[in-house]
Write a protein that holds these residues in place. Structure first.
Motif, PDB file in Angstrom:
ATOM      1  N   ARG A   1      38.893  48.596  50.680  1.00 23.75           N
ATOM      2  CA  ARG A   1      39.258  47.486  51.521  1.00 23.75           C
ATOM      3  C   ARG A   1      39.710  46.250  51.006  1.00 23.75           C
ATOM      4  NH1 ARG A   1      33.975  48.445  50.817  1.00 23.75           N
ATOM      5  NH2 ARG A   1      32.673  46.814  50.465  1.00 23.75           N
ATOM      6  N   ARG A   2      40.204  45.416  51.465  1.00 24.53           N
ATOM      7  CA  ARG A   2      40.650  44.146  50.915  1.00 24.53           C
ATOM      8  C   ARG A   2      39.927  43.694  49.670  1.00 24.53           C
ATOM      9  NH1 ARG A   2      44.761  41.145  53.737  1.00 24.53           N
ATOM     10  NH2 ARG A   2      44.618  39.908  51.983  1.00 24.53           N
ATOM     11  N   TYR A   3      40.314  43.199  48.575  1.00 20.72           N
ATOM     12  CA  TYR A   3      39.413  42.760  47.590  1.00 20.72           C
ATOM     13  C   TYR A   3      38.535  41.492  47.808  1.00 20.72           C
ATOM     14  CZ  TYR A   3      38.336  41.402  42.503  1.00 20.72           C
ATOM     15  OH  TYR A   3      37.683  41.033  41.664  1.00 20.72           O
ATOM     16  N   GLU A   4      39.005  40.887  48.706  1.00 24.24           N
ATOM     17  CA  GLU A   4      38.183  39.847  48.956  1.00 24.24           C
ATOM     18  C   GLU A   4      36.955  39.939  49.476  1.00 24.24           C
ATOM     19  OE1 GLU A   4      39.989  38.303  53.145  1.00 24.24           O
ATOM     20  OE2 GLU A   4      41.194  38.172  51.377  1.00 24.24           O
ATOM     21  N   TYR A   5      36.860  41.383  50.527  1.00 24.99           N
ATOM     22  CA  TYR A   5      35.642  41.827  51.111  1.00 24.99           C
ATOM     23  C   TYR A   5      34.848  42.392  49.910  1.00 24.99           C
ATOM     24  CZ  TYR A   5      37.855  40.743  55.384  1.00 24.99           C
ATOM     25  OH  TYR A   5      38.487  40.184  56.223  1.00 24.99           O
ATOM     26  N   LEU A   6      35.432  43.099  48.892  1.00 23.85           N
ATOM     27  CA  LEU A   6      34.707  43.565  47.831  1.00 23.85           C
ATOM     28  C   LEU A   6      33.710  42.666  47.122  1.00 23.85           C
ATOM     29  CD1 LEU A   6      37.110  46.124  45.997  1.00 23.85           C
ATOM     30  CD2 LEU A   6      35.232  46.600  47.482  1.00 23.85           C
ATOM     31  N   VAL A   7      34.299  41.444  46.898  1.00 25.68           N
ATOM     32  CA  VAL A   7      33.652  40.429  46.072  1.00 25.68           C
ATOM     33  C   VAL A   7      32.760  39.824  47.090  1.00 25.68           C
ATOM     34  CG1 VAL A   7      34.165  37.959  45.275  1.00 25.68           C
ATOM     35  CG2 VAL A   7      35.993  39.643  44.955  1.00 25.68           C
ATOM     36  N   LYS A   8      32.829  39.766  48.357  1.00 26.03           N
ATOM     37  CA  LYS A   8      31.688  39.469  49.331  1.00 26.03           C
ATOM     38  C   LYS A   8      30.639  40.360  49.394  1.00 26.03           C
ATOM     39  CE  LYS A   8      31.211  38.581  54.078  1.00 26.03           C
ATOM     40  NZ  LYS A   8      32.036  38.650  55.430  1.00 26.03           N
ATOM     41  N   ASP A   9      30.878  41.690  49.042  1.00 23.67           N
ATOM     42  CA  ASP A   9      29.748  42.660  49.185  1.00 23.67           C
ATOM     43  C   ASP A   9      29.306  42.879  47.999  1.00 23.67           C
ATOM     44  OD1 ASP A   9      30.220  42.985  51.819  1.00 23.67           O
ATOM     45  OD2 ASP A   9      31.313  44.601  51.868  1.00 23.67           O
ATOM     46  N   GLY A  10      29.761  42.177  46.693  1.00 27.42           N
ATOM     47  CA  GLY A  10      29.394  42.449  45.344  1.00 27.42           C
ATOM     48  C   GLY A  10      29.615  43.704  44.867  1.00 27.42           C
ATOM     49  N   MET A  11      30.731  44.315  45.330  1.00 26.55           N
ATOM     50  CA  MET A  11      31.157  45.620  44.729  1.00 26.55           C
ATOM     51  C   MET A  11      32.435  45.652  43.778  1.00 26.55           C
ATOM     52  SD  MET A  11      29.371  47.977  46.804  1.00 26.55           S
ATOM     53  CE  MET A  11      30.265  49.397  46.780  1.00 26.55           C
ATOM     54  N   GLU A  12      32.883  44.298  43.258  1.00 27.64           N
ATOM     55  CA  GLU A  12      33.887  44.260  42.390  1.00 27.64           C
ATOM     56  C   GLU A  12      33.761  44.837  41.162  1.00 27.64           C
ATOM     57  OE1 GLU A  12      31.288  40.629  41.587  1.00 27.64           O
ATOM     58  OE2 GLU A  12      32.023  41.700  43.468  1.00 27.64           O
ATOM     59  N   ASP A  13      32.576  45.409  40.879  1.00 24.90           N
ATOM     60  CA  ASP A  13      32.401  45.967  39.397  1.00 24.90           C
ATOM     61  C   ASP A  13      32.773  47.407  39.635  1.00 24.90           C
ATOM     62  OD1 ASP A  13      31.443  43.534  38.538  1.00 24.90           O
ATOM     63  OD2 ASP A  13      29.140  44.040  38.880  1.00 24.90           O
ATOM     64  N   ASP A  14      33.082  48.093  40.888  1.00 25.48           N
ATOM     65  CA  ASP A  14      33.235  49.476  40.789  1.00 25.48           C
ATOM     66  C   ASP A  14      34.917  49.408  40.348  1.00 25.48           C
ATOM     67  OD1 ASP A  14      33.863  52.085  41.190  1.00 25.48           O
ATOM     68  OD2 ASP A  14      32.986  51.901  43.246  1.00 25.48           O
TER      69      ASP A  14
ATOM     70  N   LYS B   1      45.784  48.833  45.680  1.00 25.50           N
ATOM     71  CA  LYS B   1      46.708  49.562  46.316  1.00 25.50           C
ATOM     72  C   LYS B   1      46.889  49.055  47.739  1.00 25.50           C
ATOM     73  CE  LYS B   1      48.302  53.917  47.376  1.00 25.50           C
ATOM     74  NZ  LYS B   1      47.921  55.405  47.517  1.00 25.50           N
ATOM     75  N   LEU B   2      45.928  48.779  48.385  1.00 22.55           N
ATOM     76  CA  LEU B   2      45.837  48.323  49.999  1.00 22.55           C
ATOM     77  C   LEU B   2      46.519  47.131  49.757  1.00 22.55           C
ATOM     78  CD1 LEU B   2      42.604  49.669  51.334  1.00 22.55           C
ATOM     79  CD2 LEU B   2      44.693  50.332  52.097  1.00 22.55           C
ATOM     80  N   ASP B   3      46.022  46.272  49.125  1.00 21.77           N
ATOM     81  CA  ASP B   3      46.512  44.920  49.153  1.00 21.77           C
ATOM     82  C   ASP B   3      48.246  44.851  48.794  1.00 21.77           C
ATOM     83  OD1 ASP B   3      44.087  43.796  49.714  1.00 21.77           O
ATOM     84  OD2 ASP B   3      43.950  43.030  47.729  1.00 21.77           O
ATOM     85  N   ARG B   4      48.495  45.562  47.942  1.00 21.16           N
ATOM     86  CA  ARG B   4      50.190  45.725  47.826  1.00 21.16           C
ATOM     87  C   ARG B   4      50.695  46.288  48.919  1.00 21.16           C
ATOM     88  NH1 ARG B   4      48.346  47.321  42.534  1.00 21.16           N
ATOM     89  NH2 ARG B   4      48.358  49.464  43.134  1.00 21.16           N
ATOM     90  N   GLU B   5      50.162  47.441  49.431  1.00 19.15           N
ATOM     91  CA  GLU B   5      50.929  47.859  50.493  1.00 19.15           C
ATOM     92  C   GLU B   5      51.077  47.021  51.911  1.00 19.15           C
ATOM     93  OE1 GLU B   5      48.612  51.453  51.415  1.00 19.15           O
ATOM     94  OE2 GLU B   5      49.786  52.761  50.122  1.00 19.15           O
ATOM     95  N   TRP B   6      49.807  46.128  52.032  1.00 19.39           N
ATOM     96  CA  TRP B   6      49.963  45.142  53.076  1.00 19.39           C
ATOM     97  C   TRP B   6      50.726  43.933  52.754  1.00 19.39           C
ATOM     98  CZ3 TRP B   6      48.833  44.090  58.003  1.00 19.39           C
ATOM     99  CH2 TRP B   6      48.771  42.920  58.303  1.00 19.39           C
TER     100      TRP B   6
END
Length: 157
Positions: free
Chosen positions: A107-120, A129-134
């Motif tokens: 999902r969008r990177y900002e939501y990864l940061v919000k959920d604390g999943m930016e380390d994966d 890739k999703l952000d670039r396509e968007w």
């Protein structure tokens, strides 16, 4: 004959006809009292269109005639409450399951940061890739370039 006791079938109109013989005064006797719990019965006579034979059907009239015009409840309030609670619990469980499944999807990177999943790293690459396509889609389809007022104005978007 002149005696006044003429036969009712012959039209003799004296006061002594069949009704007097049965103990009445010309009025009909009331029907015997009905038990309110007993269902009223009726015999319906139909004719078979193909054979012409008479068909006698006994029906329970009370169940079709003496019923309210609105739909009656099919369950008690307690049963309805139990059903509602059970459905709410099922909805809650399925929502939690879908949220758990969505946590590990890109999902969008900002939501990864919000959920604390930016380390994966894998999830970060897929979300990049999703952000670039968007961003590419937004570049190809600028605001206002839809079919709104298609034939009006400048076509050089």
């Amino acid at each position: 004959d002149g005696s006044g006791g003429g036969d009712a079938r012959a039209g003799g109109g004296g006061g002594h006809d069949m009704r007097h013989a049965m103990g009445g005064t010309g009025m009909h006797r009331p029907p015997p009292p009905m038990d309110p719990n007993q269902k009223m019965k009726m015999t319906q006579v139909l004719q078979d269109p193909s054979t012409g034979q008479l068909i006698f059907k006994r029906q329970e009239v009370q169940s079709t005639i003496f019923r309210p015009s609105w739909n009656q409840p099919t369950m008690s309030l307690e049963e309805l409450g139990e059903k509602e609670v059970r459905e709410a619990m099922d909805r809650d469980a399925s929502q939690k399951q879908s949220e758990e499944g969505a946590k590990h999807k890109p999902r969008r990177y900002e939501y990864l940061v919000k959920d604390g999943m930016e380390d994966d790293a894998k999830l970060v690459d897929e979300s990049a890739k999703l952000d670039r396509e968007w961003d590419d889609w937004k570049d190809e389809n600028p605001r206002g370039s839809g079919n709104k007022m298609g034939d009006v104005g400048d076509r050089n978007f």
